[in-house]
Scaffold this motif. Structure first.
Motif, PDB file in Angstrom:
ATOM      1  N   CYS A  21       0.949  -1.100  -0.048  1.00 31.83           N
ATOM      2  CA  CYS A  21       0.068  -0.126  -0.088  1.00 31.83           C
ATOM      3  C   CYS A  21       0.894   1.206  -0.130  1.00 31.83           C
ATOM      4  CB  CYS A  21      -0.990  -0.014   1.456  1.00 31.83           C
ATOM      5  SG  CYS A  21      -1.965   1.291   1.346  1.00 31.83           S
ATOM      6  N   VAL A  22       0.786   2.091  -0.957  1.00 37.90           N
ATOM      7  CA  VAL A  22       1.623   3.330  -1.039  1.00 37.90           C
ATOM      8  C   VAL A  22       0.736   4.213  -0.533  1.00 37.90           C
ATOM      9  CG1 VAL A  22       2.477   4.717  -2.611  1.00 37.90           C
ATOM     10  CG2 VAL A  22       2.851   2.594  -3.175  1.00 37.90           C
ATOM     11  N   SER A  24       0.956   8.560   1.488  1.00 40.05           N
ATOM     12  CA  SER A  24       1.873   9.750   1.444  1.00 40.05           C
ATOM     13  C   SER A  24       2.871   9.826   2.517  1.00 40.05           C
ATOM     14  CB  SER A  24       0.903  10.993   1.461  1.00 40.05           C
ATOM     15  OG  SER A  24       0.461  11.067   2.667  1.00 40.05           O
ATOM     16  N   ARG A  25       4.081  10.895   2.313  1.00 40.15           N
ATOM     17  CA  ARG A  25       4.814  11.177   3.260  1.00 40.15           C
ATOM     18  C   ARG A  25       4.305  11.417   4.677  1.00 40.15           C
ATOM     19  NH1 ARG A  25       9.004   8.797   4.051  1.00 40.15           N
ATOM     20  NH2 ARG A  25       9.951   9.207   2.231  1.00 40.15           N
ATOM     21  N   VAL A  26       3.375  12.488   4.585  1.00 37.93           N
ATOM     22  CA  VAL A  26       2.573  12.688   5.787  1.00 37.93           C
ATOM     23  C   VAL A  26       2.240  11.863   6.564  1.00 37.93           C
ATOM     24  CG1 VAL A  26       1.039  14.430   6.653  1.00 37.93           C
ATOM     25  CG2 VAL A  26       2.276  15.370   4.819  1.00 37.93           C
ATOM     26  N   ILE A  27       1.414  10.870   5.970  1.00 40.48           N
ATOM     27  CA  ILE A  27       0.563   9.884   6.760  1.00 40.48           C
ATOM     28  C   ILE A  27       1.498   8.859   7.145  1.00 40.48           C
ATOM     29  CG2 ILE A  27      -0.742   7.902   6.314  1.00 40.48           C
ATOM     30  CD1 ILE A  27      -2.420   9.345   4.185  1.00 40.48           C
ATOM     31  N   LEU A  28       2.668   8.666   6.438  1.00 37.37           N
ATOM     32  CA  LEU A  28       3.642   7.603   6.990  1.00 37.37           C
ATOM     33  C   LEU A  28       4.535   8.241   7.979  1.00 37.37           C
ATOM     34  CD1 LEU A  28       4.547   4.951   5.883  1.00 37.37           C
ATOM     35  CD2 LEU A  28       6.308   5.900   4.682  1.00 37.37           C
ATOM     36  N   ASP A  29       4.968   9.385   8.129  1.00 35.81           N
ATOM     37  CA  ASP A  29       5.656   9.933   9.276  1.00 35.81           C
ATOM     38  C   ASP A  29       4.909  10.041  10.463  1.00 35.81           C
ATOM     39  OD1 ASP A  29       7.623  12.075   7.175  1.00 35.81           O
ATOM     40  OD2 ASP A  29       7.857   9.783   7.631  1.00 35.81           O
ATOM     41  N   PHE A  30       3.407  10.352  10.325  1.00 34.78           N
ATOM     42  CA  PHE A  30       2.635  10.852  11.538  1.00 34.78           C
ATOM     43  C   PHE A  30       1.605  10.072  11.975  1.00 34.78           C
ATOM     44  CE2 PHE A  30       5.475  14.443  12.048  1.00 34.78           C
ATOM     45  CZ  PHE A  30       5.592  14.998  10.527  1.00 34.78           C
ATOM     46  N   ARG A  31       1.272   9.068  11.158  1.00 38.11           N
ATOM     47  CA  ARG A  31      -0.134   8.340  11.394  1.00 38.11           C
ATOM     48  C   ARG A  31       0.123   6.881  11.473  1.00 38.11           C
ATOM     49  NH1 ARG A  31      -4.728  11.482  10.455  1.00 38.11           N
ATOM     50  NH2 ARG A  31      -5.514   9.827  11.979  1.00 38.11           N
ATOM     51  N   ALA A  32      -0.711   6.335  12.440  1.00 37.73           N
ATOM     52  CA  ALA A  32      -0.719   4.798  12.531  1.00 37.73           C
ATOM     53  C   ALA A  32      -1.317   4.207  11.387  1.00 37.73           C
ATOM     54  CB  ALA A  32      -1.214   4.392  13.798  1.00 37.73           C
ATOM     55  N   ILE A  68       3.364  -6.715   9.441  1.00 31.47           N
ATOM     56  CA  ILE A  68       3.277  -5.415   8.973  1.00 31.47           C
ATOM     57  C   ILE A  68       4.518  -4.618   8.979  1.00 31.47           C
ATOM     58  CG2 ILE A  68       2.537  -4.599  11.061  1.00 31.47           C
ATOM     59  CD1 ILE A  68       0.587  -2.956   9.280  1.00 31.47           C
ATOM     60  N   SER A  69       4.921  -3.987   7.961  1.00 35.62           N
ATOM     61  CA  SER A  69       6.083  -3.437   8.042  1.00 35.62           C
ATOM     62  C   SER A  69       5.920  -1.835   7.179  1.00 35.62           C
ATOM     63  CB  SER A  69       7.241  -3.974   7.535  1.00 35.62           C
ATOM     64  OG  SER A  69       7.062  -4.587   6.029  1.00 35.62           O
ATOM     65  N   ARG A  70       6.821  -0.951   7.666  1.00 37.90           N
ATOM     66  CA  ARG A  70       6.654   0.192   6.859  1.00 37.90           C
ATOM     67  C   ARG A  70       8.010   0.222   6.213  1.00 37.90           C
ATOM     68  NH1 ARG A  70       3.361   3.658  10.464  1.00 37.90           N
ATOM     69  NH2 ARG A  70       4.246   5.716   9.583  1.00 37.90           N
ATOM     70  N   ASP A  71       7.981   1.134   4.875  1.00 38.30           N
ATOM     71  CA  ASP A  71       9.460   1.232   3.850  1.00 38.30           C
ATOM     72  C   ASP A  71       9.242   2.935   3.820  1.00 38.30           C
ATOM     73  OD1 ASP A  71      11.245   1.657   2.176  1.00 38.30           O
ATOM     74  OD2 ASP A  71      10.332  -0.114   1.127  1.00 38.30           O
ATOM     75  N   ASN A  72       9.978   3.689   4.588  1.00 39.94           N
ATOM     76  CA  ASN A  72       9.814   4.988   4.436  1.00 39.94           C
ATOM     77  C   ASN A  72      10.517   5.482   2.988  1.00 39.94           C
ATOM     78  OD1 ASN A  72       8.802   5.373   6.887  1.00 39.94           O
ATOM     79  ND2 ASN A  72      10.960   5.513   7.947  1.00 39.94           N
ATOM     80  N   VAL A  77       3.529   0.693   3.018  1.00 41.36           N
ATOM     81  CA  VAL A  77       3.190  -0.317   4.227  1.00 41.36           C
ATOM     82  C   VAL A  77       2.858  -1.805   3.662  1.00 41.36           C
ATOM     83  CG1 VAL A  77       0.764   0.374   4.276  1.00 41.36           C
ATOM     84  CG2 VAL A  77       2.015  -0.604   6.400  1.00 41.36           C
ATOM     85  N   TYR A  78       3.506  -2.634   4.083  1.00 42.09           N
ATOM     86  CA  TYR A  78       3.643  -3.973   3.775  1.00 42.09           C
ATOM     87  C   TYR A  78       2.491  -4.982   4.648  1.00 42.09           C
ATOM     88  CZ  TYR A  78       6.925  -2.062   0.426  1.00 42.09           C
ATOM     89  OH  TYR A  78       7.706  -1.571  -0.382  1.00 42.09           O
TER      90      TYR A  78
END
Length: 114
Positions: A21-22, A24-32, A68-72, A77-78
């Motif tokens: 799931c791709v 946005s940067r803002v979501i990835l940095d600040f939201r669960a 579950i993992s995050r890829d900055n 998110v995978y």
């Protein structure tokens, strides 16, 4: 903004699959973020949750099999799914956690069948 999940397909019991799931940067940095699923005839449920700093929690039904993992770098998110079972068959979605109504995408279908 809708979050679009991808990577679903038809697999046999015991096999693996990775959903992506791709975001946005803002979501990835600040939201669960969370991975959800909805099986036929059932309510949508949260199966995995990850915080901005990478702490993950899982539903009991997938604990030990899903990761579950995050890829900055790729703003993604995978959901890595192993040892899949027929009862994992569902449409899988990514969304914020708690979910944001306007962010539901179409989801991606995972079918586990022999």
């Amino acid at each position: 903004v809708q979050l679009q999940a991808s990577g679903g397909g038809l697999v046999r019991p015991g096999e693996s699959l990775v959903l992506s799931c791709v975001v946005s940067r803002v979501i990835l940095d600040f939201r669960a973020l969370g991975w959800y699923r909805q099986a036929p005839g059932k309510q949508r449920e949260l199966v995995a949750h990850i915080t901005p700093d990478g702490r993950a929690t899982y539903a009991d039904s997938v604990k030990g099999r899903f990761t579950i993992s995050r890829d900055n770098a790729n703003r993604a998110v995978y959901l890595q799914m192993k040892s899949l079972k027929p009862e994992d068959t569902a449409v899988y979605y990514c969304n914020l956690s708690p979910a944001f109504a306007d962010s539901w995408g179409q989801g991606t279908l995972v079918t586990v069948s022999s």
